[in-house]
Design a protein around this motif. Structure first.
Motif, PDB file in Angstrom:
ATOM      1  N   VAL A   1     -25.726 -10.255  10.412  1.00 16.50           N
ATOM      2  CA  VAL A   1     -24.273 -10.445  10.309  1.00 16.50           C
ATOM      3  C   VAL A   1     -23.560  -9.107  10.156  1.00 16.50           C
ATOM      4  O   VAL A   1     -22.545  -8.837  10.814  1.00 16.50           O
ATOM      5  N   VAL A   2     -24.101  -8.250   9.294  1.00 20.02           N
ATOM      6  CA  VAL A   2     -23.483  -6.945   9.046  1.00 20.02           C
ATOM      7  C   VAL A   2     -23.491  -6.093  10.309  1.00 20.02           C
ATOM      8  O   VAL A   2     -22.468  -5.490  10.681  1.00 20.02           O
ATOM      9  N   TYR A   3     -24.627  -6.009  10.980  1.00 20.44           N
ATOM     10  CA  TYR A   3     -24.712  -5.194  12.194  1.00 20.44           C
ATOM     11  C   TYR A   3     -23.760  -5.704  13.271  1.00 20.44           C
ATOM     12  O   TYR A   3     -23.074  -4.929  13.950  1.00 20.44           O
ATOM     13  N   PHE A   4     -23.718  -7.022  13.462  1.00 17.19           N
ATOM     14  CA  PHE A   4     -22.815  -7.602  14.451  1.00 17.19           C
ATOM     15  C   PHE A   4     -21.363  -7.265  14.131  1.00 17.19           C
ATOM     16  O   PHE A   4     -20.606  -6.791  14.991  1.00 17.19           O
ATOM     17  N   ALA A   5     -20.971  -7.504  12.880  1.00 15.48           N
ATOM     18  CA  ALA A   5     -19.579  -7.261  12.484  1.00 15.48           C
ATOM     19  C   ALA A   5     -19.236  -5.783  12.537  1.00 15.48           C
ATOM     20  O   ALA A   5     -18.146  -5.406  12.989  1.00 15.48           O
ATOM     21  N   PHE A   6     -20.165  -4.941  12.079  1.00 11.24           N
ATOM     22  CA  PHE A   6     -19.915  -3.504  12.077  1.00 11.24           C
ATOM     23  C   PHE A   6     -19.720  -2.974  13.500  1.00 11.24           C
ATOM     24  O   PHE A   6     -18.794  -2.203  13.766  1.00 11.24           O
ATOM     25  N   SER A   7     -20.591  -3.371  14.411  1.00 14.24           N
ATOM     26  CA  SER A   7     -20.474  -2.898  15.796  1.00 14.24           C
ATOM     27  C   SER A   7     -19.215  -3.432  16.458  1.00 14.24           C
ATOM     28  O   SER A   7     -18.503  -2.692  17.149  1.00 14.24           O
ATOM     29  N   LEU A   8     -18.930  -4.708  16.251  1.00 13.09           N
ATOM     30  CA  LEU A   8     -17.729  -5.296  16.848  1.00 13.09           C
ATOM     31  C   LEU A   8     -16.478  -4.601  16.330  1.00 13.09           C
ATOM     32  O   LEU A   8     -15.553  -4.294  17.104  1.00 13.09           O
ATOM     33  N   ALA A   9     -16.440  -4.339  15.026  1.00  7.77           N
ATOM     34  CA  ALA A   9     -15.274  -3.670  14.443  1.00  7.77           C
ATOM     35  C   ALA A   9     -15.156  -2.231  14.927  1.00  7.77           C
ATOM     36  O   ALA A   9     -14.058  -1.772  15.280  1.00  7.77           O
ATOM     37  N   THR A  10     -16.269  -1.499  14.964  1.00  6.30           N
ATOM     38  CA  THR A  10     -16.236  -0.098  15.375  1.00  6.30           C
ATOM     39  C   THR A  10     -15.781   0.050  16.821  1.00  6.30           C
ATOM     40  O   THR A  10     -14.928   0.889  17.137  1.00  6.30           O
ATOM     41  N   ILE A  11     -16.342  -0.745  17.706  1.00  2.00           N
ATOM     42  CA  ILE A  11     -15.992  -0.660  19.129  1.00  2.00           C
ATOM     43  C   ILE A  11     -14.512  -0.945  19.334  1.00  2.00           C
ATOM     44  O   ILE A  11     -13.808  -0.207  20.041  1.00  2.00           O
ATOM     45  N   ASN A  12     -14.008  -1.999  18.703  1.00  2.00           N
ATOM     46  CA  ASN A  12     -12.608  -2.372  18.932  1.00  2.00           C
ATOM     47  C   ASN A  12     -11.633  -1.451  18.212  1.00  2.00           C
ATOM     48  O   ASN A  12     -10.546  -1.178  18.730  1.00  2.00           O
ATOM     49  N   HIS A  13     -12.018  -0.933  17.043  1.00  2.00           N
ATOM     50  CA  HIS A  13     -11.148   0.016  16.361  1.00  2.00           C
ATOM     51  C   HIS A  13     -11.018   1.307  17.168  1.00  2.00           C
ATOM     52  O   HIS A  13      -9.911   1.843  17.352  1.00  2.00           O
ATOM     53  N   ASN A  14     -12.140   1.791  17.690  1.00  2.00           N
ATOM     54  CA  ASN A  14     -12.098   3.007  18.507  1.00  2.00           C
ATOM     55  C   ASN A  14     -11.366   2.773  19.823  1.00  2.00           C
ATOM     56  O   ASN A  14     -10.578   3.621  20.271  1.00  2.00           O
ATOM     57  N   ALA A  15     -11.638   1.645  20.475  1.00  2.00           N
ATOM     58  CA  ALA A  15     -10.970   1.351  21.743  1.00  2.00           C
ATOM     59  C   ALA A  15      -9.469   1.179  21.546  1.00  2.00           C
ATOM     60  O   ALA A  15      -8.659   1.628  22.368  1.00  2.00           O
ATOM     61  N   TRP A  16      -9.079   0.545  20.461  1.00  2.00           N
ATOM     62  CA  TRP A  16      -7.658   0.372  20.158  1.00  2.00           C
ATOM     63  C   TRP A  16      -6.993   1.733  19.981  1.00  2.00           C
ATOM     64  O   TRP A  16      -5.886   1.971  20.471  1.00  2.00           O
ATOM     65  N   GLY A  17      -7.666   2.647  19.285  1.00  2.00           N
ATOM     66  CA  GLY A  17      -7.108   3.983  19.120  1.00  2.00           C
ATOM     67  C   GLY A  17      -6.899   4.686  20.452  1.00  2.00           C
ATOM     68  O   GLY A  17      -5.904   5.396  20.642  1.00  2.00           O
ATOM     69  N   ALA A  18      -7.830   4.505  21.385  1.00  2.00           N
ATOM     70  CA  ALA A  18      -7.687   5.114  22.710  1.00  2.00           C
ATOM     71  C   ALA A  18      -6.521   4.524  23.480  1.00  2.00           C
ATOM     72  O   ALA A  18      -5.902   5.202  24.311  1.00  2.00           O
ATOM     73  N   GLU A  19      -6.200   3.261  23.188  1.00  2.00           N
ATOM     74  CA  GLU A  19      -5.147   2.565  23.929  1.00  2.00           C
ATOM     75  C   GLU A  19      -3.769   2.689  23.284  1.00  2.00           C
ATOM     76  O   GLU A  19      -2.769   2.265  23.876  1.00  2.00           O
ATOM     77  N   LEU A  20      -3.696   3.255  22.083  1.00  2.00           N
ATOM     78  CA  LEU A  20      -2.419   3.298  21.377  1.00  2.00           C
ATOM     79  C   LEU A  20      -1.415   4.247  22.010  1.00  2.00           C
ATOM     80  O   LEU A  20      -0.206   4.102  21.815  1.00  2.00           O
ATOM     81  N   SER A  21      -1.902   5.248  22.729  1.00  2.00           N
ATOM     82  CA  SER A  21      -0.988   6.213  23.334  1.00  2.00           C
ATOM     83  C   SER A  21      -1.576   6.707  24.652  1.00  2.00           C
ATOM     84  O   SER A  21      -2.794   6.821  24.797  1.00  2.00           O
ATOM     85  N   ALA A  22      -0.684   6.997  25.591  1.00  2.00           N
ATOM     86  CA  ALA A  22      -1.103   7.586  26.861  1.00  2.00           C
ATOM     87  C   ALA A  22      -0.981   9.107  26.841  1.00  2.00           C
ATOM     88  O   ALA A  22      -1.340   9.768  27.813  1.00  2.00           O
ATOM     89  N   ASP A  23      -0.492   9.663  25.719  1.00  2.00           N
ATOM     90  CA  ASP A  23      -0.302  11.108  25.620  1.00  2.00           C
ATOM     91  C   ASP A  23      -1.576  11.777  25.113  1.00  2.00           C
ATOM     92  O   ASP A  23      -2.104  11.392  24.064  1.00  2.00           O
ATOM     93  N   PRO A  24      -2.123  12.783  25.821  1.00  2.00           N
ATOM     94  CA  PRO A  24      -3.384  13.404  25.407  1.00  2.00           C
ATOM     95  C   PRO A  24      -3.358  14.011  24.016  1.00  2.00           C
ATOM     96  O   PRO A  24      -4.342  13.908  23.267  1.00  2.00           O
ATOM     97  N   VAL A  25      -2.253  14.671  23.643  1.00  2.00           N
ATOM     98  CA  VAL A  25      -2.166  15.270  22.308  1.00  2.00           C
ATOM     99  C   VAL A  25      -2.138  14.185  21.245  1.00  2.00           C
ATOM    100  O   VAL A  25      -2.800  14.288  20.203  1.00  2.00           O
ATOM    101  N   GLU A  26      -1.398  13.136  21.510  1.00  2.00           N
ATOM    102  CA  GLU A  26      -1.305  12.038  20.546  1.00  2.00           C
ATOM    103  C   GLU A  26      -2.666  11.366  20.353  1.00  2.00           C
ATOM    104  O   GLU A  26      -3.015  10.956  19.242  1.00  2.00           O
ATOM    105  N   ARG A  27      -3.424  11.276  21.423  1.00  2.00           N
ATOM    106  CA  ARG A  27      -4.765  10.686  21.290  1.00  2.00           C
ATOM    107  C   ARG A  27      -5.626  11.485  20.316  1.00  2.00           C
ATOM    108  O   ARG A  27      -6.395  10.913  19.535  1.00  2.00           O
TER     109      ARG A  27
END
Length: 420
Positions: free
Chosen positions: A109-135
């Motif tokens: 359960v921990v590994y599943f939740a940790f990986s799911l959270a990490t992938i989506n948190h990082n991907a969300w950060g990449a999608e929050l801005s289209a500006d390279p400096v802001e990224r």
């Protein structure tokens, strides 16, 4: 993004970082020593689950791209992670068979939740801005707060009582902190991603998996990331041996590690500004140079050189800040370089898998090499200590040089100059 929104997004990085340290450092000793589970059986269970954890990361990335908004996945993963950590460190069974089954279920359960959270948190950060400096600002804030979480996780379990109830208390506090942080992140982070984000809800699984692997620039960046990552993971694997046996300063391990992580967090703003001025690849190369200089110096230290090693911890910690802040920002630039963020979760699923492989490969390279060179923990043989210093310091330098050469060779100059 306003600072409050940046901090709100990065807040969830703290519990994610806090979870990793107990899982890899405290868990084996807790179940093997404190609870009395047979070490061979424990090792087999941990190996099987860790292999499965790595294999599912790309699949979770594809699932995330097909499942719509990142917030939905974080809202699912955070309570699962909180529940799983409490179950893991407050086990109900007392017999060995029951403990092993409980461990396997809770850890899955921990590994599943940790990986799911990490992938989506990082991907969300990449999608929050289209500006390279802001990224870069976004990733720097996230990783800086994550380092703060690592420091807390390193200190808190011992403060709360160690194996004798301290890990259980830590798990309860962790669960509450995780739910608070995810609520802040979901509530206060802007959900308005750039219009060019495509979540691939109706895309085929095969297409989503093939997209990052079919991108030559992504593959090249991944090579650089893995070479550099293994170079960073080898000293992390061996640092406690080095401090105890080469420096003879085992009592100062906590101080050195704290200096390292605090320097990494403090250096984040420097790398954000430098990358905006000269470009992200160039700033990353500069950080590699600092790390190489620090580790060459470390290879020449002897017993009692604690002040010099403290300076080395600061320098290598500053380089760590670049290793954490710049590669995910570069990855976001690679994904969105054609003006559209497609398959972000799929890319970060493979990226997360590569991160775990770095740790596994570092241990697989460093520990057998030390064994072959005659080093035994606690030994005082000068030849063996020299071997430890070489593997701890020189091998990472060679890999860092390879990563730097690959960065110069693989990434087109015209494109790299536009990555600010």
């Amino acid at each position: 993004m306003p600072v409050t929104a940046l901090l709100a997004y990065g807040a969830f990085g703290m519990p994610l970082a806090m979870a990793a340290l107990p899982l890899y450092v405290h868990l084996p000793k807790f179940y093997g020593d404190h609870l009395g589970v047979d070490l061979a059986l424990l090792g087999g269970v941990l190996l099987a689950l860790r292999l499965a954890d790595g294999v599912i990361d790309p699949l979770l990335g594809v699932l995330s791209d097909r499942g719509g908004p990142r917030k939905r996945w974080l809202a699912l993963a955070a309570p699962l992670l909180a529940f799983g950590m409490v179950a893991l460190f407050l086990p109900v069974p007392r017999g060995e068979a029951g403990l092993v089954i409980w461990l396997a279920a809770a850890l899955a359960v921990v590994y599943f939740a940790f990986s799911l959270a990490t992938i989506n948190h990082n991907a969300w950060g990449a999608e929050l801005s289209a500006d390279p400096v802001e990224r870069t600002r976004i990733t720097a804030v996230r990783e800086g707060l994550a380092l703060c979480g690592v420091v807390v996780a390193a200190v808190l379990p011992s403060f709360l009582g160690g194996d004798d109830g301290g890990l259980g208390r830590f798990a309860i506090l962790f669960a509450g902190f995780t739910l608070v942080c995810v609520a802040i992140t979901l509530r206060l982070t802007p959900s308005g991603a750039p219009p060019a984000v495509a979540h691939g809800t109706h895309a085929r699984w095969r297409d989503l998996i093939a997209r990052p692997l079919g991108d030559a620039l992504f593959r090249k960046l991944l090579v650089v990331f893995m070479l550099n990552g293994i170079a960073a993971a080898i000293p992390a694997t061996l640092v406690l041996f080095y401090i105890a046996d080469v420096l003879g300063a085992e009592s100062r391990q906590g101080l050195f590690l704290t200096l390292y992580f605090i320097s990494g967090a403090a250096g984040m703003p420097v790398w954000v500004r430098l990358s905006a001025r000269i470009g992200k690849p160039q700033a990353w190369l500069a950080a590699m140079g600092i790390a190489i200089a620090a580790f060459i110096w470390a290879s020449r230290l002897a017993a009692g050189d604690t002040t010099a090693f403290a300076v080395i911890c600061v320098l290598s910690g500053l380089a760590l800040g670049a290793d954490l802040a710049l590669p995910p920002s570069l990855l976001a630039d690679v994904i969105g370089r054609r003006g559209r963020m497609e398959g972000t979760g799929s890319h970060f699923g493979l990226w997360t898998l590569a991160t775990k492989l770095n740790l596994a490969l570092a241990a697989g390279i460093a520990l057998p090499l030390l064994e072959a060179l005659g080093y035994k923990p606690g030994g005082r043989d000068p030849v063996a200590l020299t071997a430890l210093a070489i593997v701890y310091a020189f091998v990472p330098c060679v890999l860092k040089l390879g990563a730097g050469a690959a960065l110069l060779w693989f990434l087109p100059t015209a494109l790299s100059r536009s990555w600010r």
